[in-house]
Write an enzyme that holds these catalytic residues in place. Structure first.
Site, PDB file in Angstrom:
ATOM      1  N   ASP A  67       9.073   6.647   0.147  1.00  0.00           N
ATOM      2  CA  ASP A  67       8.644   6.488  -1.253  1.00  0.00           C
ATOM      3  C   ASP A  67       7.771   7.666  -1.679  1.00  0.00           C
ATOM      4  O   ASP A  67       7.331   8.458  -0.847  1.00  0.00           O
ATOM      5  CB  ASP A  67       7.896   5.159  -1.446  1.00  0.00           C
ATOM      6  N   ASN A 136      -0.972  -6.335  -0.897  1.00  0.00           N
ATOM      7  CA  ASN A 136      -0.279  -7.404  -1.618  1.00  0.00           C
ATOM      8  C   ASN A 136       1.081  -7.733  -0.984  1.00  0.00           C
ATOM      9  O   ASN A 136       1.870  -8.465  -1.557  1.00  0.00           O
ATOM     10  CB  ASN A 136      -0.094  -7.003  -3.088  1.00  0.00           C
ATOM     11  N   HIS A 138       3.476  -5.467  -0.226  1.00  0.00           N
ATOM     12  CA  HIS A 138       4.588  -4.577  -0.602  1.00  0.00           C
ATOM     13  C   HIS A 138       5.070  -3.733   0.585  1.00  0.00           C
ATOM     14  O   HIS A 138       4.337  -3.500   1.541  1.00  0.00           O
ATOM     15  CB  HIS A 138       4.219  -3.693  -1.805  1.00  0.00           C
ATOM     16  N   GLU A 143       7.203  -3.934  -4.911  1.00  0.00           N
ATOM     17  CA  GLU A 143       6.016  -4.725  -5.205  1.00  0.00           C
ATOM     18  C   GLU A 143       6.384  -6.203  -5.383  1.00  0.00           C
ATOM     19  O   GLU A 143       7.521  -6.520  -5.753  1.00  0.00           O
ATOM     20  CB  GLU A 143       5.381  -4.222  -6.516  1.00  0.00           C
TER      21      GLU A 143
HETATM   22  O1  LIG Z   1       1.212   2.009  -0.840  1.00  0.00           O
HETATM   23  C1  LIG Z   1       1.620   1.907   0.288  1.00  0.00           C
HETATM   24  O2  LIG Z   1       0.884   1.201   1.198  1.00  0.00           O
HETATM   25  C2  LIG Z   1       1.430   0.775   2.436  1.00  0.00           C
HETATM   26  C3  LIG Z   1       0.272   0.520   3.370  1.00  0.00           C
HETATM   27  O3  LIG Z   1      -0.695   1.530   3.266  1.00  0.00           O
HETATM   28  P1  LIG Z   1      -1.972   1.540   4.202  1.00  0.00           P
HETATM   29  O4  LIG Z   1      -2.736   2.763   3.810  1.00  0.00           O
HETATM   30  O5  LIG Z   1      -2.719   0.279   3.930  1.00  0.00           O
HETATM   31  O6  LIG Z   1      -1.478   1.606   5.583  1.00  0.00           O
HETATM   32  C4  LIG Z   1       2.398   1.823   2.885  1.00  0.00           C
HETATM   33  O7  LIG Z   1       2.976   1.470   4.080  1.00  0.00           O
HETATM   34  C5  LIG Z   1       3.482   2.025   1.844  1.00  0.00           C
HETATM   35  O8  LIG Z   1       4.457   2.945   2.240  1.00  0.00           O
HETATM   36  C6  LIG Z   1       2.897   2.557   0.634  1.00  0.00           C
HETATM   37  O9  LIG Z   1       3.793   2.581  -0.419  1.00  0.00           O
END
Ligand SMILES: O=C1O[C@H](COP(=O)(O)O)[C@@H](O)[C@H](O)[C@H]1O
Length: 236
Positions: A67, A136, A138, A143
């Protein structure tokens, strides 16, 4: 989902690392899809350090980006691009032809998603997807919502994503997300899921209930036959 309870972040990272290295030794020609974020960062640092000892297992590896934040410069300090480049692409010497990626500021975001779908069609499926989970629930930018989208798409970013440490430090906020969809993730042959973070306790508890709901996208991983989940016990 095979759940491994680990005593702390270091142990969780080490166990995931051992699994990944053994997969790469069995077959170095893999399409790897790593997510950004703090949960997976320790694993990437171990891979980078390991390159010095066993470079050959990374020489046929192709990396595809899960992403990206939309509407920010790809070369800027907060893009997924820079994160992957710093922690994986440069240390593992992944050449341009072995890297597939969303452009963070395409002229036409929909066309960019279609282009990525075509790439996945031609070069996929993903062999190993390395995931973290948002607070949350995701995955990537899939989401929580009353429906989920199968393929690459433009995502509306949730307040949780916009408040994540990566987004919070951005001077100009991203206006949307570009992400692989749930079907693409679930078509991965194997998935490594890293769960850590005091602030995710509530969501991890819900995930462990095994109830599949679009309001917790990570719960769809219960449908996949080969998910290796490494859970930092301090998060439960
Ligand atoms: O926004 C996101 O968050 C998840 C988890 O992130 P973290 O910093 O709490 O490990 C991530 O795996 C995901 O790819 C991303 O879009």
């Amino acid at each position: 989902m095979e759940i491994h309870y680990c005593s702390d972040y270091e142990k969780m990272t080490q166990m995931a690392f051992e699994r990944l290295i053994s997969e790469l030794r069995d077959n170095p020609e893999q399409l790897l899809c790593p997510s950004k974020g703090t949960s997976t960062l320790g694993l990437y640092k171990k891979m980078a350090a390991h390159y010095q000892k066993e470079a050959a297992i990374f020489e046929r590896l192709t990396i595809i980006k899960l992403d990206e934040w939309g509407g920010i410069p790809g070369c800027g300090p907060n893009s997924s691009e820079t994160h992957l480049k710093t922690y994986l692409l440069d240390p593992l010497k992944i050449t341009e032809e072995r890297y597939i990626s969303f452009d963070s500021s395409p002229v036409d975001a929909k066309k960019e998603c279609d282009r990525m779908d075509n790439e996945i069609q031609e070069r996929g499926p993903i062999d190993i997807c390395i995931l973290g989970m948002g607070k949350n629930g995701h995955l990537g930018f899939n989401e929580p919502a009353n429906h989920l989208i199968p393929n690459c798409h433009i995502a509306e970013l949730s307040p949780t994503s916009l408040m994540s440490s990566m987004a919070e430090s951005m001077p100009d906020k991203p206006s949307y997300g570009l992400t692989m969809g749930m079907a693409t993730i679930l078509q991965s042959k194997k998935i490594i899921l890293l769960l850590t973070g005091e602030d995710k306790k509530h969501t991890i508890k819900k995930l462990l209930n095994k109830e599949i709901t679009s309001f917790l996208p990570a719960s769809f991983l219960w449908l996949h036959p080969q998910v290796y989940c490494y859970l930092d016990k301090s998060s439960v």
